[in-house]
Design an enzyme around this catalytic site. Structure first.
Site, PDB file in Angstrom:
ATOM      1  N   GLY A 181      26.697  -0.326 -38.041  1.00 60.90           N
ATOM      2  CA  GLY A 181      27.352   0.031 -39.306  1.00 60.90           C
ATOM      3  C   GLY A 181      28.820  -0.335 -39.300  1.00 60.90           C
ATOM      4  O   GLY A 181      29.643   0.355 -39.904  1.00 60.90           O
TER       5      GLY A 181
ATOM      6  N   GLY B 148      31.089  -0.622 -42.477  1.00 59.86           N
ATOM      7  CA  GLY B 148      31.254   0.560 -43.316  1.00 59.86           C
ATOM      8  C   GLY B 148      32.675   1.100 -43.311  1.00 59.86           C
ATOM      9  O   GLY B 148      33.575   0.563 -42.649  1.00 59.86           O
TER      10      GLY B 148
ATOM     11  N   LEU C 119      34.071   3.879 -42.067  1.00 64.43           N
ATOM     12  CA  LEU C 119      34.587   4.280 -40.750  1.00 64.43           C
ATOM     13  C   LEU C 119      34.439   3.161 -39.733  1.00 64.43           C
ATOM     14  O   LEU C 119      35.334   2.898 -38.935  1.00 64.43           O
ATOM     15  CB  LEU C 119      33.773   5.468 -40.231  1.00 64.43           C
ATOM     16  CG  LEU C 119      34.339   6.854 -40.377  1.00 64.43           C
ATOM     17  CD1 LEU C 119      33.285   7.882 -40.013  1.00 64.43           C
ATOM     18  CD2 LEU C 119      35.574   7.047 -39.493  1.00 64.43           C
TER      19      LEU C 119
ATOM     20  N   ILE D 156      24.080  -4.859 -40.950  1.00 62.33           N
ATOM     21  CA  ILE D 156      22.888  -5.516 -41.514  1.00 62.33           C
ATOM     22  C   ILE D 156      23.243  -6.828 -42.222  1.00 62.33           C
ATOM     23  O   ILE D 156      22.412  -7.712 -42.348  1.00 62.33           O
ATOM     24  CB  ILE D 156      22.141  -4.507 -42.411  1.00 62.33           C
ATOM     25  CG1 ILE D 156      20.703  -4.930 -42.640  1.00 62.33           C
ATOM     26  CG2 ILE D 156      22.870  -4.238 -43.705  1.00 62.33           C
ATOM     27  CD1 ILE D 156      19.796  -3.788 -43.008  1.00 62.33           C
TER      28      ILE D 156
ATOM     29  N   ASP E  69      19.725  -5.186 -37.905  1.00 62.28           N
ATOM     30  CA  ASP E  69      19.076  -4.093 -38.626  1.00 62.28           C
ATOM     31  C   ASP E  69      18.628  -3.128 -37.539  1.00 62.28           C
ATOM     32  O   ASP E  69      17.756  -3.472 -36.729  1.00 62.28           O
ATOM     33  CB  ASP E  69      17.883  -4.647 -39.419  1.00 62.28           C
ATOM     34  CG  ASP E  69      17.130  -3.542 -40.150  1.00 62.28           C
ATOM     35  OD1 ASP E  69      17.387  -2.359 -39.866  1.00 62.28           O
ATOM     36  OD2 ASP E  69      16.286  -3.880 -40.999  1.00 62.28           O
TER      37      ASP E  69
ATOM     38  N   TYR F 210      20.192  13.349 -46.643  1.00 62.80           N
ATOM     39  CA  TYR F 210      21.240  12.967 -45.688  1.00 62.80           C
ATOM     40  C   TYR F 210      21.547  14.144 -44.761  1.00 62.80           C
ATOM     41  O   TYR F 210      21.552  14.012 -43.535  1.00 62.80           O
ATOM     42  CB  TYR F 210      22.478  12.552 -46.496  1.00 62.80           C
ATOM     43  CG  TYR F 210      23.725  12.294 -45.698  1.00 62.80           C
ATOM     44  CD1 TYR F 210      23.841  11.183 -44.878  1.00 62.80           C
ATOM     45  CD2 TYR F 210      24.821  13.158 -45.808  1.00 62.80           C
ATOM     46  CE1 TYR F 210      25.020  10.949 -44.169  1.00 62.80           C
ATOM     47  CE2 TYR F 210      25.993  12.918 -45.113  1.00 62.80           C
ATOM     48  CZ  TYR F 210      26.082  11.814 -44.290  1.00 62.80           C
ATOM     49  OH  TYR F 210      27.238  11.584 -43.593  1.00 62.80           O
TER      50      TYR F 210
ATOM     51  N   LYS G 189      20.881  14.645 -40.754  1.00 64.57           N
ATOM     52  CA  LYS G 189      21.977  14.933 -39.807  1.00 64.57           C
ATOM     53  C   LYS G 189      21.648  16.173 -38.964  1.00 64.57           C
ATOM     54  O   LYS G 189      21.934  16.194 -37.762  1.00 64.57           O
ATOM     55  CB  LYS G 189      23.305  15.125 -40.546  1.00 64.57           C
ATOM     56  CG  LYS G 189      23.866  13.855 -41.147  1.00 64.57           C
ATOM     57  CD  LYS G 189      24.194  12.801 -40.086  1.00 64.57           C
ATOM     58  CE  LYS G 189      24.778  11.538 -40.649  1.00 64.57           C
ATOM     59  NZ  LYS G 189      24.832  10.432 -39.674  1.00 64.57           N
TER      60      LYS G 189
END
Ligand code: SER
Length: 321
Positions: free
Chosen positions: A11, A14, A16, A38, A52, A142, A146
């Site tokens: 990621g 993204g 962060l 990705i 991925d 989500y 988590k």
């Protein structure tokens, strides 16, 4: 001699991930960081692989080829986007995490970072100074993913001695990359309107107070937790960390100190229901005690920097065109 760490980030394009990748390059050397996402990022400077994370074999081969010793697993679908495709979100968020957990055990990865979130809490939790340990009843897929991830993190630590560490991020505010699909994203979007001196339409109501953190604090928390001695880590699910807390109205007031004519219009949508179940402020005393966590940025410093940096970026872009 201390062995050189080799870092893998998922990621990495993204909000962060893009900032963390740079910070980890500074810390460990550009050649010792492998950023993955990705899709490709044409502007990325350093080692980048398309990955991925659902593809276990490709993940494993990148880990083997690069002799990876630490993984930061940031790939995930956030709260608001997640509600549009609940089962797909569950699949992506949990399967990618299992792939990362398993590759870490099989390939003897030393340390793993897993981002959790304030979204683990539900409407029943105390809103003010939400405690580290409280019943977790999330309302979004989500959040559910988590909570499951936090428990699996502890399971892999207990059963496979995998040194996995985690923080529950508040809404992250940074000028480098836009967030995508979160409920706290308004607190970044608002600055793009402010610098263009146009009104902002907010998808949350004016008094929805949420925990937030400035990017520099979020990145520093991540690195400090990963650097902390193993024996000082008492939480193997995920640590609460706090930065600041404010409502859209309070953020508007902070922006009005710089742009007095700036206005926010309130048009709450489906994200209001998500935000209404989240804490307003977070008790991070356990992180403070265990690894000396201490946030440095409040709303006014953050607002000033966001405006300065975004204006600078806009001017540089204009000069290039
Ligand atoms: N910032 C995230 C979101 O809004 C919460 O962790 O989804």
């Amino acid at each position: 001699m201390i062995k050189q760490e080799k870092i893998l980030i998922t990621g990495a394009n993204g909000q962060l991930g893009s900032v963390l990748a740079k910070r980890l390059q500074e810390k460990h050397g550009v050649n010792n960081v492998v950023a993955t996402d990705i899709v490709a990022d044409e502007d990325f400077v350093g080692n980048f692989e398309i990955l991925d994370v659902l593809d276990f074999e490709r993940l494993k081969s990148i880990v083997i080829q690069n002799e990876i010793t630490q993984i930061y697993h940031l790939a995930a679908i956030l709260s608001a986007s997640g509600e549009k495709h609940p089962k797909r979100t569950w699949d992506i968020n949990t399967k990618t995490f299992f792939n990362v957990l398993d590759v870490s055990v099989i390939q003897n990865v030393n340390k793993l970072f897993f981002p959790s979130s304030i979204a683990v809490y539900g409407a029943n939790a105390p809103k003010i100074n939400t405690p580290q340990s409280y019943e977790l009843t999330p309302t979004t897929v989500y959040g559910i993913s988590k909570v499951a991830g936090e428990n699996w993190a502890k399971y892999y630590f207990d059963n496979y001695d995998l040194d996995i560490r985690s923080v529950r991020y508040p809404g992250v505010i940074g000028h480098q990359t836009l967030p995508g699909g979160g409920t706290t994203d308004y607190a970044v979007d608002i600055f793009y309107k402010a610098i263009n001196e146009t009104n902002f339409e907010c998808f949350l109501s004016k008094n929805t107070t949420l925990p937030m953190i400035y990017m520099d604090d979020a990145i520093r928390a991540t690195i400090e937790l990963m650097d902390a001695p193993k024996k000082s880590i008492s939480i193997r699910t995920s640590y609460n960390i706090a930065g600041m807390s404010f409502s859209p109205e309070e953020l508007t007031y902070a922006i009005q100190k710089i742009y007095p004519n700036f206005k926010t219009l309130y048009k709450p949508d489906f994200r209001q229901k998500i935000a209404s179940c989240w804490p307003s402020s977070i008790d991070d005393s356990v992180a403070k005690k265990d690894w000396n966590w201490n946030p440095l940025f409040g709303i006014d410093e953050m607002t000033k920097i966001m405006i300065e940096e975004l204006k600078l970026k806009q001017q540089t872009k204009l000069q290039k065109t």
